[in-house]
Scaffold this active site. Structure first.
Site, mmCIF file in Angstrom:
data_model
loop_
_atom_site.group_PDB
_atom_site.id
_atom_site.type_symbol
_atom_site.label_atom_id
_atom_site.label_comp_id
_atom_site.label_asym_id
_atom_site.label_seq_id
_atom_site.Cartn_x
_atom_site.Cartn_y
_atom_site.Cartn_z
ATOM 1 N N GLU A 91 -4.290 -25.137 12.248
ATOM 2 C CA GLU A 91 -3.495 -25.699 13.160
ATOM 3 C C GLU A 91 -3.903 -26.261 14.375
ATOM 4 O OE1 GLU A 91 0.638 -22.983 11.737
ATOM 5 O OE2 GLU A 91 -0.478 -22.249 13.307
ATOM 6 N N CYS A 104 -4.602 -28.480 21.704
ATOM 7 C CA CYS A 104 -5.402 -27.226 21.170
ATOM 8 C C CYS A 104 -6.077 -27.318 19.991
ATOM 9 C CB CYS A 104 -4.409 -25.950 21.428
ATOM 10 S SG CYS A 104 -5.135 -24.511 20.999
ATOM 11 N N CYS A 111 -11.356 -16.273 11.358
ATOM 12 C CA CYS A 111 -12.346 -15.624 12.526
ATOM 13 C C CYS A 111 -12.783 -14.339 12.169
ATOM 14 C CB CYS A 111 -11.637 -15.737 13.882
ATOM 15 S SG CYS A 111 -12.820 -15.296 15.308
ATOM 16 N N CYS A 115 -10.446 -9.761 16.938
ATOM 17 C CA CYS A 115 -9.879 -9.165 17.824
ATOM 18 C C CYS A 115 -8.345 -8.308 17.367
ATOM 19 C CB CYS A 115 -9.522 -10.080 18.964
ATOM 20 S SG CYS A 115 -10.923 -10.947 19.446
ATOM 21 N N CYS A 118 -4.972 -10.435 17.499
ATOM 22 C CA CYS A 118 -5.144 -11.950 17.193
ATOM 23 C C CYS A 118 -4.769 -12.148 15.746
ATOM 24 C CB CYS A 118 -6.255 -12.577 17.596
ATOM 25 S SG CYS A 118 -6.729 -14.091 16.902
ATOM 26 N N CYS A 342 -0.437 -19.409 21.438
ATOM 27 C CA CYS A 342 -1.924 -18.843 21.266
ATOM 28 C C CYS A 342 -1.719 -17.516 20.257
ATOM 29 C CB CYS A 342 -2.239 -18.055 22.592
ATOM 30 S SG CYS A 342 -2.782 -19.263 23.497
HETATM 31 N N1 SAH Z 1 -11.922 -17.466 19.907
HETATM 32 C C1 SAH Z 1 -11.707 -17.973 21.151
HETATM 33 C C2 SAH Z 1 -10.741 -19.119 21.283
HETATM 34 C C3 SAH Z 1 -9.504 -18.982 20.292
HETATM 35 S S1 SAH Z 1 -8.002 -17.929 20.811
HETATM 36 C C4 SAH Z 1 -11.259 -16.704 22.009
HETATM 37 O O1 SAH Z 1 -10.936 -15.762 21.551
HETATM 38 O O2 SAH Z 1 -11.370 -17.025 23.139
HETATM 39 C C5 SAH Z 1 -7.469 -18.500 22.234
HETATM 40 C C6 SAH Z 1 -6.846 -17.347 23.110
HETATM 41 O O3 SAH Z 1 -5.754 -16.900 22.728
HETATM 42 C C7 SAH Z 1 -7.789 -16.335 23.578
HETATM 43 O O4 SAH Z 1 -7.681 -15.872 25.077
HETATM 44 C C8 SAH Z 1 -7.089 -15.429 22.707
HETATM 45 O O5 SAH Z 1 -7.511 -14.062 23.040
HETATM 46 C C9 SAH Z 1 -5.579 -15.491 22.803
HETATM 47 N N2 SAH Z 1 -4.878 -14.925 21.907
HETATM 48 C C10 SAH Z 1 -5.110 -14.408 20.636
HETATM 49 N N3 SAH Z 1 -4.196 -13.713 19.948
HETATM 50 C C11 SAH Z 1 -3.141 -13.795 20.972
HETATM 51 C C12 SAH Z 1 -1.883 -13.392 20.989
HETATM 52 N N4 SAH Z 1 -1.206 -12.786 19.910
HETATM 53 N N5 SAH Z 1 -1.082 -13.563 22.164
HETATM 54 C C13 SAH Z 1 -1.478 -14.133 23.131
HETATM 55 N N6 SAH Z 1 -2.889 -14.468 23.244
HETATM 56 C C14 SAH Z 1 -3.739 -14.529 22.034
HETATM 57 FE FE1 SF4 Z 2 -11.555 -14.874 16.922
HETATM 58 FE FE2 SF4 Z 2 -8.907 -14.435 17.567
HETATM 59 FE FE3 SF4 Z 2 -10.800 -12.948 18.597
HETATM 60 FE FE4 SF4 Z 2 -10.369 -15.444 19.336
HETATM 61 S S1 SF4 Z 2 -9.169 -13.849 19.897
HETATM 62 S S2 SF4 Z 2 -12.366 -14.372 18.925
HETATM 63 S S3 SF4 Z 2 -9.718 -16.234 17.577
HETATM 64 S S4 SF4 Z 2 -10.358 -13.069 16.482
#
Ligand code: SAH
Ligand code: SF4
Length: 365
Positions: A91, A104, A111, A115, A118, A342
């Site tokens: 996306e 974005c 990934c 996390c 996420c 996000c």
């Molecule tokens: N992998 C990279 C960039 C992609 S995620 C990273 O982790 O920084 C972009 C941002 O969205 C990151 O700060 C991530 O932690 C945040 N993010 C991921 N899942 C989310 C969620 N469910 N709600 C709000 N922010 C989220």
């Molecule tokens: Fe990967 Fe999501 Fe963690 Fe970013 S926030 S490093 S996209 S698992």
């Protein structure tokens, strides 16, 4: 098989021209046609000799991932689901604001860093995106937003800023991301300033150091917790690259960065990391690191197990940071009605790792 010219930055394109027996300097003209004008048809590249156009048409294509769906939210946010083959989708989201338009961009299908809050991380990792799939998102968005913009028009491009905050960890796909960044910055391509291109990372320290040397753009770091015990749980890569080392890497990065601060992203999870005590701990933690904070209210997805912090908790948390002199913004939730926020950029990932035996899935929206 045809070569996809979206895979090349200026250097790569010059190399390709040499390979096909053409003068490398012609590559610059081609780069401008492709990226400044959005031209995908060699026949329309009027200042290239007919023989060269024919030769290119016989050996090469200019192709971004194709669009599976296109959603427009009430607030102007646009989200495209793009096909990247084999049942996978990524996306790309466009967020218009009064004085800028931010795109974005995704860097991986899924990934591996897992996390816990996420949606992309929950799906596991499938593969890195190619350069054409990364830059193709920008190429496509500029075309889609402006209509087909023929000629040399670049000034009226819709996208003025790029954030690598879509699906995936950009620094885990280092070479392809850096090549795409080169194109974003190249005056013959998109000509964006380093300050307007942001890489967001969960903190892959060795790659942060390499980015600093190769292509220092603005940096955002996903911090999300004020201590290792909590960050270990939320961002598992923290066990390998703990906070103290991460902050030292941020400080090194700032020596070459186009901005004099790092942006820390902090997802606000109800009852997990959002208390005033956490905010105070955070202030102490970053006291030697020039930084700004971006608080992101958690965006829920099915079975996440987390809840978004209450508005009062977010504002109390912000107040503690601000009173300590830290510039802090709370991210507005945009495109809510099309799940464009996000962490909701789930796309469609055919998970090779079969984590949690999910296999191929599309996250409900
Ligand atoms: N992998 C990279 C960039 C992609 S995620 C990273 O982790 O920084 C972009 C941002 O969205 C990151 O700060 C991530 O932690 C945040 N993010 C991921 N899942 C989310 C969620 N469910 N709600 C709000 N922010 C989220
Ligand atoms: Fe990967 Fe999501 Fe963690 Fe970013 S926030 S490093 S996209 S698992």
């Amino acid at each position: 098989m045809s070569v996809n010219l979206l895979d090349f930055d200026a250097k790569g394109l010059a190399g390709f021209f040499t390979e096909i027996g053409e003068k490398p300097f012609r590559a610059r003209q081609l780069l401008r046609w492709i990226h400044r004008c959005g031209q995908a048809d060699f026949g329309g590249m009027s200042d290239l000799a007919k023989e060269l156009r024919d030769k290119l048409a016989a050996t090469a294509v200019i192709e971004s991932p194709h669009v599976i769906s296109d959603h427009a939210a009430a607030d102007g946010t646009r989200k495209w689901l793009l096909s990247v083959g084999a049942d996978n989708g990524i996306e790309t989201v466009y967020i218009p604001e009064a004085n800028r338009g931010t795109l974005c961009i995704s860097s991986q299908v899924g990934c591996a860093l897992a996390c816990t809050f996420c949606s992309t991380g929950r799906q596991g990792f499938n593969r890195n995106l190619t350069v054409s799939e990364i830059i193709g998102q920008l190429w496509w968005a500029n075309k889609a937003l402006a209509g087909a913009f023929g000629g040399e028009s670049v000034r009226d491009r819709a996208v003025t800023n790029v954030v690598m905050m879509g699906m995936g960890e950009p620094l885990a796909n280092f070479e392809n991301v850096v090549t795409a960044l080169d194109l974003m910055l190249d005056d013959n391509a998109y000509g964006l300033s380093r300050r307007r291109v942001t890489v967001s990372t969960s903190g892959l320290i060795p790659a942060m150091d390499r980015l600093r040397e190769r292509c220092p753009v603005a940096l955002a770091v996903s911090l999300h917790a004020p201590n290792d015990a909590l960050r270990d749980q939320l961002v598992p890569i923290n066990k390998k690259y703990p906070i103290k080392e991460l902050l030292a890497a941020c400080e090194r990065y700032l020596q070459s960065a186009p901005r004099d601060f790092v942006t820390f992203e902090y997802v606000m999870l109800d009852g997990i990391n959002d208390s005033v005590a956490h905010a105070r701990e955070l202030v102490q933690l970053v006291r030697h690191t020039p930084c700004k904070f971006n608080l992101i209210p958690f965006n829920p997805f099915p079975n996440s197990g987390y809840k978004r912090s209450l508005p009062g908790a977010v504002s109390s948390f912000r107040d503690v940071l601000m009173q300590a002199g830290l510039v802090t913004t709370v991210r507005k939730t945009r495109g809510d009605d099309i799940a464009a926020a996000c962490g909701q950029l789930a796309g469609k990932v055919h998970d090779k790792t079969r984590r949690g035996s999910r296999g191929s899935m599309e996250v409900a929206r």
